[in-house]
Design an enzyme around this catalytic site. Structure first.
Site, mmCIF file in Angstrom:
data_model
loop_
_atom_site.group_PDB
_atom_site.id
_atom_site.type_symbol
_atom_site.label_atom_id
_atom_site.label_comp_id
_atom_site.label_asym_id
_atom_site.label_seq_id
_atom_site.Cartn_x
_atom_site.Cartn_y
_atom_site.Cartn_z
ATOM 1 N N ARG A 225 3.040 8.448 -2.085
ATOM 2 C CA ARG A 225 2.301 8.037 -0.896
ATOM 3 C C ARG A 225 3.074 6.950 -0.153
ATOM 4 O O ARG A 225 3.712 6.097 -0.774
ATOM 5 C CB ARG A 225 0.920 7.493 -1.279
ATOM 6 N N HIS A 273 6.509 15.025 4.557
ATOM 7 C CA HIS A 273 5.435 15.271 3.588
ATOM 8 C C HIS A 273 5.381 16.750 3.195
ATOM 9 O O HIS A 273 4.353 17.415 3.354
ATOM 10 C CB HIS A 273 4.074 14.814 4.138
HETATM 11 P P1 NDP Z 1 -1.936 12.708 -11.980
HETATM 12 O O1 NDP Z 1 -3.254 12.132 -11.679
HETATM 13 O O2 NDP Z 1 -1.840 13.983 -12.739
HETATM 14 O O3 NDP Z 1 -1.049 11.624 -12.763
HETATM 15 C C1 NDP Z 1 -0.983 10.292 -12.395
HETATM 16 C C2 NDP Z 1 -0.002 9.572 -13.309
HETATM 17 O O4 NDP Z 1 0.182 8.234 -12.820
HETATM 18 C C3 NDP Z 1 -0.479 9.458 -14.748
HETATM 19 O O5 NDP Z 1 0.623 9.569 -15.620
HETATM 20 C C4 NDP Z 1 -1.046 8.021 -14.800
HETATM 21 O O6 NDP Z 1 -0.972 7.441 -16.074
HETATM 22 C C5 NDP Z 1 -0.070 7.325 -13.885
HETATM 23 N N1 NDP Z 1 -0.637 6.067 -13.360
HETATM 24 C C6 NDP Z 1 -1.735 5.906 -12.588
HETATM 25 N N2 NDP Z 1 -1.938 4.605 -12.309
HETATM 26 C C7 NDP Z 1 -0.942 3.934 -12.936
HETATM 27 C C8 NDP Z 1 -0.608 2.560 -13.044
HETATM 28 N N3 NDP Z 1 -1.342 1.608 -12.461
HETATM 29 N N4 NDP Z 1 0.479 2.233 -13.768
HETATM 30 C C9 NDP Z 1 1.226 3.174 -14.385
HETATM 31 N N5 NDP Z 1 0.949 4.496 -14.338
HETATM 32 C C10 NDP Z 1 -0.121 4.867 -13.616
HETATM 33 O O7 NDP Z 1 -1.171 12.856 -10.574
HETATM 34 P P2 NDP Z 1 -0.199 14.025 -10.075
HETATM 35 O O8 NDP Z 1 0.995 14.038 -10.934
HETATM 36 O O9 NDP Z 1 -0.961 15.289 -9.890
HETATM 37 O O10 NDP Z 1 0.143 13.497 -8.596
HETATM 38 C C11 NDP Z 1 0.705 12.213 -8.384
HETATM 39 C C12 NDP Z 1 0.666 11.895 -6.896
HETATM 40 O O11 NDP Z 1 1.639 12.669 -6.191
HETATM 41 C C13 NDP Z 1 -0.632 12.253 -6.162
HETATM 42 O O12 NDP Z 1 -1.616 11.272 -6.386
HETATM 43 C C14 NDP Z 1 -0.188 12.296 -4.714
HETATM 44 O O13 NDP Z 1 -0.292 11.014 -4.138
HETATM 45 C C15 NDP Z 1 1.297 12.665 -4.807
HETATM 46 N N6 NDP Z 1 1.567 13.999 -4.255
HETATM 47 C C16 NDP Z 1 2.491 14.115 -3.242
HETATM 48 C C17 NDP Z 1 2.806 15.345 -2.737
HETATM 49 C C18 NDP Z 1 3.836 15.489 -1.682
HETATM 50 O O14 NDP Z 1 4.020 16.597 -1.159
HETATM 51 N N7 NDP Z 1 4.556 14.451 -1.320
HETATM 52 C C19 NDP Z 1 2.167 16.562 -3.227
HETATM 53 C C20 NDP Z 1 1.228 16.339 -4.298
HETATM 54 C C21 NDP Z 1 0.944 15.084 -4.782
HETATM 55 P P3 NDP Z 1 -2.163 7.668 -17.162
HETATM 56 O O15 NDP Z 1 -2.336 9.162 -17.293
HETATM 57 O O16 NDP Z 1 -1.601 7.043 -18.385
HETATM 58 O O17 NDP Z 1 -3.389 7.016 -16.613
HETATM 59 C C1 OXD Z 2 -1.214 16.137 -2.249
HETATM 60 C C2 OXD Z 2 -0.254 16.049 -1.148
HETATM 61 O O1 OXD Z 2 -1.823 15.135 -2.619
HETATM 62 O O2 OXD Z 2 0.125 17.111 -0.598
HETATM 63 O O3 OXD Z 2 -1.357 17.261 -2.794
HETATM 64 O O4 OXD Z 2 0.181 14.959 -0.798
#
Ligand code: NDP
Ligand code: OXD
Length: 310
Positions: A225, A273
């Site tokens: 993000r 994006h």
């Molecule tokens: P998930 O919810 O599956 O995973 C999130 C991960 O982040 C987990 O490993 C979690 O750890 C970790 N995490 C959360 N908060 C913290 C913190 N404070 N400190 C350390 N680790 C933390 O997310 P996804 O993998 O599905 O997606 C991640 C992000 O990617 C989305 O939220 C979105 O913003 C972005 N995205 C971007 C896209 C693009 O096209 N640019 C497309 C899709 C997504 P734990 O499990 O240990 O809590």
């Molecule tokens: C998502 C994205 O969150 O596209 O899936 O950013």
């Protein structure tokens, strides 16, 4: 039971309405802009809803994010507390993110920007880089996308690290957990990939303090993000050379305004994006299945933890 759909443009909204209606015969699926009886709407399918939109529907059972992130839903100050939020994940999304991360990490690893500059200057200049096992790359966030990206990098042979709140095992990846292990994760890291969700704890995490902890001349790939990044701190770190190159897929303001300095910065690659967009056909299938499962059981695999923020 009816389903309302909102995306910022009516054209995209119509597209999703048509696909979801075809997959959910018997359900009344329509654009949020055309709902006549808000009380009948049980599910709201949204991407970046306008503040106050969700609260207009008093009998909602759940909100569905057309995307993996739920920050755009939680950003609504009028979001009714406790309302379940379902995200949209799936194999296509993970596959696309693996491709994006591999592409940009390899590009930074092989110093392609400098190689392309040499070509423009007709300079037969061989850039020698370490082999992947001698290159330390780190992935922040080890969820669906981060763990898959880290595994892909490890499979390519990189010395791969991963950092998350709780840590945990990812094959071929050295994992680090929580605030206590963050400095160790960053130390010596030469290419950093951000795949954290946007929460109060992660907003602005890509800032001066983090950049200073990386190896000198590190590269940064932000595909999570825009609000994770402190933009002025990145520009300052690029100016000193502490950060050599950055790839940015996400921005505080999207679309990126045409006068933004990122567009023409020589050390920044901008993509709009697109790292991992939901594949339209399979995305509609996933959303329809999640709605049916949630409607029948009160839960589903993609139910997010709204209190945690992801
Ligand atoms: P998930 O919810 O599956 O995973 C999130 C991960 O982040 C987990 O490993 C979690 O750890 C970790 N995490 C959360 N908060 C913290 C913190 N404070 N400190 C350390 N680790 C933390 O997310 P996804 O993998 O599905 O997606 C991640 C992000 O990617 C989305 O939220 C979105 O913003 C972005 N995205 C971007 C896209 C693009 O096209 N640019 C497309 C899709 C997504 P734990 O499990 O240990 O809590
Ligand atoms: C998502 C994205 O969150 O596209 O899936 O950013």
């Amino acid at each position: 039971m009816s389903v309302a759909v909102y995306l910022p443009t009516e054209e995209k909204t119509r597209w999703w309405v048509e696909r979801l209606a075809a997959l959910m015969p018997g359900r009344d699926v329509r654009s949020l802009r055309q709902v006549a009886a808000p009380g009948s709407v049980r599910y709201l399918v949204v991407w970046r809803p306008r503040p106050g939109d969700i609260a207009k529907f008093a009998n909602l059972r759940a909100v569905i994010s057309i995307g993996a992130g739920i920050d755009h839903v939680l950003a609504d100050p009028d979001l009714p507390p406790g309302l379940p939020i379902i995200r949209t994940t799936g194999r296509d999304l993970t596959q696309r993110m693996r491709e994006y991360v591999a592409l940009h990490v390899l590009r930074h690893h092989r110093d392609m920007p400098r190689q392309l500059q040499a070509q423009r200057e007709r300079d037969w200049h061989a850039i020698v880089v370490p082999v992947a096992p001698n290159r330390v790359v780190g992935v922040m966030g080890l969820g669906n996308l981060g763990a898959a990206a880290a595994r892909t990098l490890a499979d390519l042979g990189f010395a791969t690290r991963g950092w998350s709140r709780r840590g945990g095992a990812v094959p071929g990846v050295e994992t680090f957990a929580g605030a206590e292990e963050f400095a160790g994760f960053l130390s010596g890291c030469e290419i950093l990939v951000n795949l954290l969700p946007l929460t109060d704890a992660t907003r602005g995490i890509l800032g001066a303090d983090l950049f200073d902890r990386l190896a000198p001349g590190a590269c940064v790939v932000n595909c999570a993000r825009g609000a994770h990044l402190v933009e002025e701190d990145l520009l300052a770190a690029l100016a000193t050379g502490q950060v050599r190159q950055a790839t940015l897929d996400v921005f505080r303001q999207e679309p990126l305004p045409s006068d933004d300095p990122f567009w023409h910065h020589p050390a920044i690659t901008v993509t709009p994006h697109v790292a991992a967009q939901i594949d339209p056909a399979t995305g509609a299938r996933l959303i329809a299945d999640n709605i049916e499962t949630f409607d029948a059981t009160g839960t589903c695999d993609d139910l997010a933890d709204a209190a945690r923020g992801y």
